[in-house]
Design a protein around this motif. Structure first.
Motif, PDB file in Angstrom:
ATOM      1  N   TYR A  62     -35.350 -88.881  46.325  1.00 29.75           N
ATOM      2  CA  TYR A  62     -34.797 -90.237  45.066  1.00 29.75           C
ATOM      3  C   TYR A  62     -34.119 -90.767  46.147  1.00 29.75           C
ATOM      4  O   TYR A  62     -32.848 -90.163  46.860  1.00 29.75           O
ATOM      5  N   GLY A  63     -34.074 -91.468  45.408  1.00 30.71           N
ATOM      6  CA  GLY A  63     -33.302 -93.090  46.152  1.00 30.71           C
ATOM      7  C   GLY A  63     -32.286 -94.220  44.804  1.00 30.71           C
ATOM      8  O   GLY A  63     -32.910 -93.776  44.384  1.00 30.71           O
ATOM      9  N   LEU A  64     -31.852 -94.660  45.742  1.00 26.89           N
ATOM     10  CA  LEU A  64     -31.105 -95.930  44.313  1.00 26.89           C
ATOM     11  C   LEU A  64     -32.166 -96.927  44.302  1.00 26.89           C
ATOM     12  O   LEU A  64     -33.183 -96.811  44.948  1.00 26.89           O
ATOM     13  N   GLY A  65     -32.593 -97.131  42.791  1.00 25.45           N
ATOM     14  CA  GLY A  65     -32.925 -97.963  42.435  1.00 25.45           C
ATOM     15  C   GLY A  65     -32.474 -99.301  42.214  1.00 25.45           C
ATOM     16  O   GLY A  65     -31.206 -99.797  42.498  1.00 25.45           O
ATOM     17  N   ILE A  66     -33.173-100.397  41.819  1.00 28.38           N
ATOM     18  CA  ILE A  66     -32.899-101.577  41.696  1.00 28.38           C
ATOM     19  C   ILE A  66     -31.872-101.786  40.565  1.00 28.38           C
ATOM     20  O   ILE A  66     -30.465-102.655  41.245  1.00 28.38           O
ATOM     21  N   ALA A  67     -31.835-101.139  39.822  1.00 30.50           N
ATOM     22  CA  ALA A  67     -30.788-101.325  38.566  1.00 30.50           C
ATOM     23  C   ALA A  67     -29.464-101.078  38.836  1.00 30.50           C
ATOM     24  O   ALA A  67     -28.395-101.360  39.086  1.00 30.50           O
ATOM     25  N   ALA A  68     -29.339 -99.948  39.797  1.00 27.97           N
ATOM     26  CA  ALA A  68     -28.048 -99.393  41.371  1.00 27.97           C
ATOM     27  C   ALA A  68     -27.977-100.745  41.801  1.00 27.97           C
ATOM     28  O   ALA A  68     -26.887-100.983  41.145  1.00 27.97           O
ATOM     29  N   TYR A  69     -28.657-101.279  42.283  1.00 30.58           N
ATOM     30  CA  TYR A  69     -28.315-102.888  43.250  1.00 30.58           C
ATOM     31  C   TYR A  69     -27.996-103.734  42.904  1.00 30.58           C
ATOM     32  O   TYR A  69     -26.047-103.899  42.610  1.00 30.58           O
ATOM     33  N   GLU A  70     -28.332-104.260  41.231  1.00 32.08           N
ATOM     34  CA  GLU A  70     -27.916-105.053  39.613  1.00 32.08           C
ATOM     35  C   GLU A  70     -26.298-104.565  39.987  1.00 32.08           C
ATOM     36  O   GLU A  70     -25.741-105.503  39.580  1.00 32.08           O
TER      37      GLU A  70
END
Length: 254
Positions: A62-70
């Protein structure tokens, strides 16, 4: 309050994945956080559904998703930027005698985060917290013009993504691209009564060290009070303010 522990554990999961810098197996997350595997899988399922975590099934990690980046990008754009921009926006309003505002991109909208009113000037709809379609505003067009072309295409894949007001504004993606090219050539964006009849705006993008637009600086004025010569002075003031903020964000002086 009953869900507070689960919220805390979810944040712990995000923090652990962020610290690792690479995708992590669920078993390792459970071990390092001292949580039952069933609880970790439940938390990961919720985080994946919300976009904060992405599942790599072939690697079982599991890695960070786009919502975490946003979320991180939004913090970088807004919180530190607001603090460092406050004085710049105050001085811009004082120097020009017109209302000045700072906006950030949020999808296809602009979100206004600073509104500095000049004495005796009209109240604007672009108050703090207001969202408007980016392609209708000077601030939005200034930022869109500085985005990579692929990102603009992703935001506006077809004409259905565009919003017009009273039949005005870009009516097609071809027209939008042409207007953004004109903004790039001028070095600033112009809005002519699209947001509020009788009021015009000029804007320039604030760029970070990667030349990515993190905000738009704009001045709004009654059009009857401003001629071509005065508009040129306003443009110069706006570009100076945007360049000052860009330098503070680490962009090298061009």
């Amino acid at each position: 309050m009953a869900n507070a522990p689960a919220a805390g554990h979810a944040l712990d999961v995000l923090a652990l994945i962020a610290r690792r810098g690479e995708p992590v197996p669920a078993a390792a997350i459970a071990r390092d956080l001292g949580l039952p595997r069933s609880s970790v899988y439940h938390l990961l399922s919720v985080l994946v559904d919300r976009g904060y975590v992405r599942h790599l099934p072939e690697e079982r990690r599991y890695g960070l998703g786009i919502a975490a980046y946003e979320l991180g990008s939004a913090y970088q754009r807004q919180a530190p930027l607001e603090r460092m921009a406050r004085g710049v926006m105050d001085r811009l309003a004082e120097a020009t005698g017109h209302n000045a505002h700072l906006a950030v991109l949020h999808g296809r909208d602009v979100l206004y985060v600073i509104e500095q009113r000049a004495p005796g000037r009209p109240l604007l709809v672009t108050d703090v917290g207001v969202r408007l379609p980016a392609a209708l505003t000077a601030s939005g067009m200034a930022m869109l013009a500085a985005l990579p072309a692929a990102q603009v295409r992703a935001l506006y894949p077809d004409r259905a993504a565009l919003v017009q007001r009273d039949g005005r504004g870009p009516s097609s993606t071809t027209r939008l691209r042409a207007e953004l090219q004109a903004v790039r050539q001028r070095g600033h964006a112009v809005e002519d009564g699209l947001v509020t009849p009788g009021l015009g705006s000029v804007a320039a993008a604030v760029l970070d060290h990667n030349d990515y637009p993190v905000a738009g600086v704009a001045v709004t004025f009654p059009q009857v009070d401003v001629d071509a010569a005065t508009t040129a002075l306003l443009v110069a003031a706006v570009r100076k303010a945007a360049a000052s903020l860009s330098t503070r964000l680490g962009r090298a002086t061009r």
